[in-house]
Design a protein around this motif. Structure first.
Motif, PDB file in Angstrom:
ATOM      1  N   SER A 297       0.823  -1.218   0.000  1.00 39.02           N
ATOM      2  CA  SER A 297       0.000   0.000   0.000  1.00 39.02           C
ATOM      3  C   SER A 297       0.852   1.262   0.000  1.00 39.02           C
ATOM      4  O   SER A 297       0.309   2.359  -0.139  1.00 39.02           O
ATOM      5  CB  SER A 297      -0.909   0.013   1.229  1.00 39.02           C
ATOM      6  N   ASP A 299       1.862   2.724   2.372  1.00 38.28           N
ATOM      7  CA  ASP A 299       1.459   3.543   3.521  1.00 38.28           C
ATOM      8  C   ASP A 299       2.397   3.369   4.715  1.00 38.28           C
ATOM      9  O   ASP A 299       2.331   4.128   5.669  1.00 38.28           O
ATOM     10  CB  ASP A 299       0.029   3.184   3.963  1.00 38.28           C
ATOM     11  N   SER A 334      -3.524   9.089   0.255  1.00 35.16           N
ATOM     12  CA  SER A 334      -2.837   7.836   0.569  1.00 35.16           C
ATOM     13  C   SER A 334      -1.497   7.810  -0.162  1.00 35.16           C
ATOM     14  O   SER A 334      -1.437   8.087  -1.363  1.00 35.16           O
ATOM     15  CB  SER A 334      -3.706   6.659   0.129  1.00 35.16           C
ATOM     16  N   ASN A 335      -0.434   7.507   0.566  1.00 31.81           N
ATOM     17  CA  ASN A 335       0.885   7.469  -0.081  1.00 31.81           C
ATOM     18  C   ASN A 335       0.904   6.414  -1.193  1.00 31.81           C
ATOM     19  O   ASN A 335       0.361   5.314  -1.043  1.00 31.81           O
ATOM     20  CB  ASN A 335       1.955   7.148   0.965  1.00 31.81           C
ATOM     21  N   ASP A 497      -0.676   2.352  -6.670  1.00 33.91           N
ATOM     22  CA  ASP A 497      -0.924   2.091  -5.248  1.00 33.91           C
ATOM     23  C   ASP A 497      -1.635   0.741  -5.103  1.00 33.91           C
ATOM     24  O   ASP A 497      -2.233   0.230  -6.060  1.00 33.91           O
ATOM     25  CB  ASP A 497      -1.789   3.224  -4.670  1.00 33.91           C
ATOM     26  N   ASN A 498      -1.563   0.204  -3.882  1.00 32.81           N
ATOM     27  CA  ASN A 498      -2.272  -1.043  -3.537  1.00 32.81           C
ATOM     28  C   ASN A 498      -1.962  -2.178  -4.529  1.00 32.81           C
ATOM     29  O   ASN A 498      -2.863  -2.788  -5.110  1.00 32.81           O
ATOM     30  CB  ASN A 498      -3.784  -0.779  -3.472  1.00 32.81           C
TER      31      ASN A 498
END
Ligand SMILES: [Ca+2]
Ligand SMILES: [Ca+2]
Ligand SMILES: [Ca+2]
Ligand SMILES: [Ca+2]
Length: 507
Positions: A297, A299, A334-335, A497-498
């Motif tokens: 993620s 994050d 979100s990073n 991301d993700n």
């Protein structure tokens, strides 16, 4: 003569112009493809005539068989009045095929290799390039994949008739209650209802007809899968209209069927309009059992840092601008992994680059039936506002094969991916042009342009069982302009991301 025109802006249409004075003058251009202006790209037309009956045939690569993605066929139409009117187009290739399948490097897979001739017996022969689905290790331990390959398909010049002008729009399989465990997946020993959707794919006013009395007969081409009830019917289809089957066909898997194997269906569509048309569908089987190999993620690190196991690698270009992470791109807090698309103050020639984001090395279990990659992509990069598929700066994904004994190679996901979607569309949204700067990764299908927020990407990757792999996100830009040039005021770049890589067994 035949040629392409993109005046309609849909990618290109096949145009024909005829001369009756030896080429001194030509009549008005006539579009012969199925839905001029609305059927995406047709390309490389090849025209041939028979000196027996004067019939002319034109054939071409045709991307009109799907509204997005790289599904392609070769199509042809014929004329019996010296090119004044043309028949409804129909398929020449034995099936549809993905243009990117087997594309193991850069450069397009299907070059300008196409030609049609009429031989002395009066048959039309079309020669072209075709692909078939391949897995990740196709061609190993050699370096190159084994597709595309040449194809020659024959059509009778003498025997041409009206045809049922339909293409395939989808198949949905659902377990039949009482004949399944109703867990949402079609398993060995179970029975499924399969609904079909087809489209009357011709709207060209020269050849469009409403189709009436439409029926389909479905057969399985996969051992261990049988049609218990193979027939269905459809409502009438006006030109351009898509309709679902009025009732499903019934498919049964033998108890010994290997879970996870795909079922290939052949669909023969018959109508009162003329000859039958053959279509194909695929039904997945098996209840998936997941092993998560990568789940990132971004994050767990601060913006600007990459997580453990992830590396920014400079691919090419005089000026290095590495991948990083950002928590403020694309309207997201979100990073996410990020690469900018901006003028970085160096000479234009030095702005061409290729920058890579390399994920962790993982080993895929040997009993994997298929792997799946998912992530959220967001792009705002330089594209061509007047040509819907062209962009200049963007991002694509390769999977590196580092399996012991294999030739080390990075495989474009489009070479092998099944069910590849970006948001609600198939495949990549854009394509990069060729370019002569050696630092530019030219001529690639990419995520690019303004994605208008994050888009979820998902694809199945066959043939990864037992391999050692890395995901490699490849960013490239050319040596002129950035998204700021076409969309002033935008924050420009690409983010990922993700990211998930999951291996699935099937029971
Ligand atoms: Ca077109
Ligand atoms: Ca089931
Ligand atoms: Ca994140
Ligand atoms: Ca650019």
């Amino acid at each position: 003569m035949s040629y392409l025109s993109n005046d309609s802006g849909d990618g290109a249409d096949v145009m024909v112009q005829t001369s009756s004075d030896g080429g001194t003058s030509f009549g008005a251009p006539l579009a012969v493809n199925a839905r001029p202006g609305q059927d995406r790209s047709q390309w490389f037309p090849s025209l041939a005539t028979s000196d027996r009956n004067g019939r002319a045939l034109v054939f071409y690569y045709d991307q009109g068989v799907a509204d997005s993605g790289d599904l392609t066929q070769t199509s042809y139409a014929f004329s019996d009045d010296g090119g004044q009117s043309w028949s409804a187009p129909r398929r020449l290739s034995p099936g549809t095929f993905r243009a990117g399948a087997g594309n193991d490097g850069s450069q397009p897979n299907l070059g300008d290799y196409i030609q049609g001739v009429v031989n002395r017996r009066g048959d039309f022969l079309g020669a072209y390039a075709i692909t078939r689905a391949v897995g990740f290790r196709d061609g190993q331990p050699g370096f190159r994949m084994t597709v595309p390959e040449p194809a020659v398909t024959t059509a009778s010049v003498a025997q041409q008739a009206p045809i049922t002008t339909v293409d395939f729009q989808g198949a949905t399989a659902s377990e039949l209650g009482g004949h399944s465990d109703a867990n949402g997946f079609l398993d060995p020993g179970e029975t499924a209802l399969v609904s079909l959707a087809i489209r009357n794919n011709v709207t060209n006013p020269m050849s469009a007809r409403s189709i009436r009395r439409v029926a389909a007969l479905v057969e399985s081409r996969t051992p261990g899968a049988r049609l218990i009830s193979p027939a269905t019917v459809f409502p009438p289809l006006a030109p351009g209209e898509t309709k679902g089957s009025l009732f499903p066909v019934v498919l049964a898997l033998d108890p010994g069927f290997v879970a996870g194997q795909d079922v290939a269906l052949g669909i023969r569509v018959l109508s009162g309009n003329g000859l039958a048309t053959d279509l194909e569908a695929t039904v997945h089987t098996g209840t998936p059992l997941a092993t998560v190999l990568v789940d990132e993620s971004f994050d767990g690190v601060d913006p600007g840092a990459l997580p453990v196991g992830w590396r920014a690698v400079h691919g090419a270009g005089a000026n290095t601008v590495p991948w990083t992470t950002s928590g403020s791109f694309c309207g997201s807090s979100s990073n996410a992994a990020f690469h900018i698309n901006a003028d970085d103050g160096v000479t234009p020639a030095d702005q061409a680059r290729w920058e890579r984001l390399v994920g962790p090395t993982v080993t895929v279990p040997a009993d994997t039936a298929w792997a799946e990659v998912e992530f959220d992509v967001c792009t705002d990069t330089e594209d061509n506002p007047s040509f819907n598929v062209q962009a200049f700066d963007g991002l694509f994904l390769r999977v590196f094969d580092g399996t012991l004994g294999d030739s080390p190679r990075s495989v474009l996901v489009e070479a092998i991916a099944e069910d590849f979607t970006t948001g609600s569309s198939s495949g990549y949204p854009k394509h990069l042009p060729r370019g002569d700067n050696p630092a530019y990764f030219q001529d690639m299908s990419v995520w690019a342009g303004d994605s208008a927020g994050p888009q979820h990407v998902k694809m199945r990757l066959p043939g990864l069982n037992g391999t050692t792999v890395q995901l490699r996100f490849e960013y490239t830009q050319d040596d002129s302009f950035t998204c700021a040039s076409v969309r002033p005021g935008h924050a420009c770049g690409v983010s990922v991301d993700n990211v998930k890589l999951t291996a699935f067994r099937a029971r």
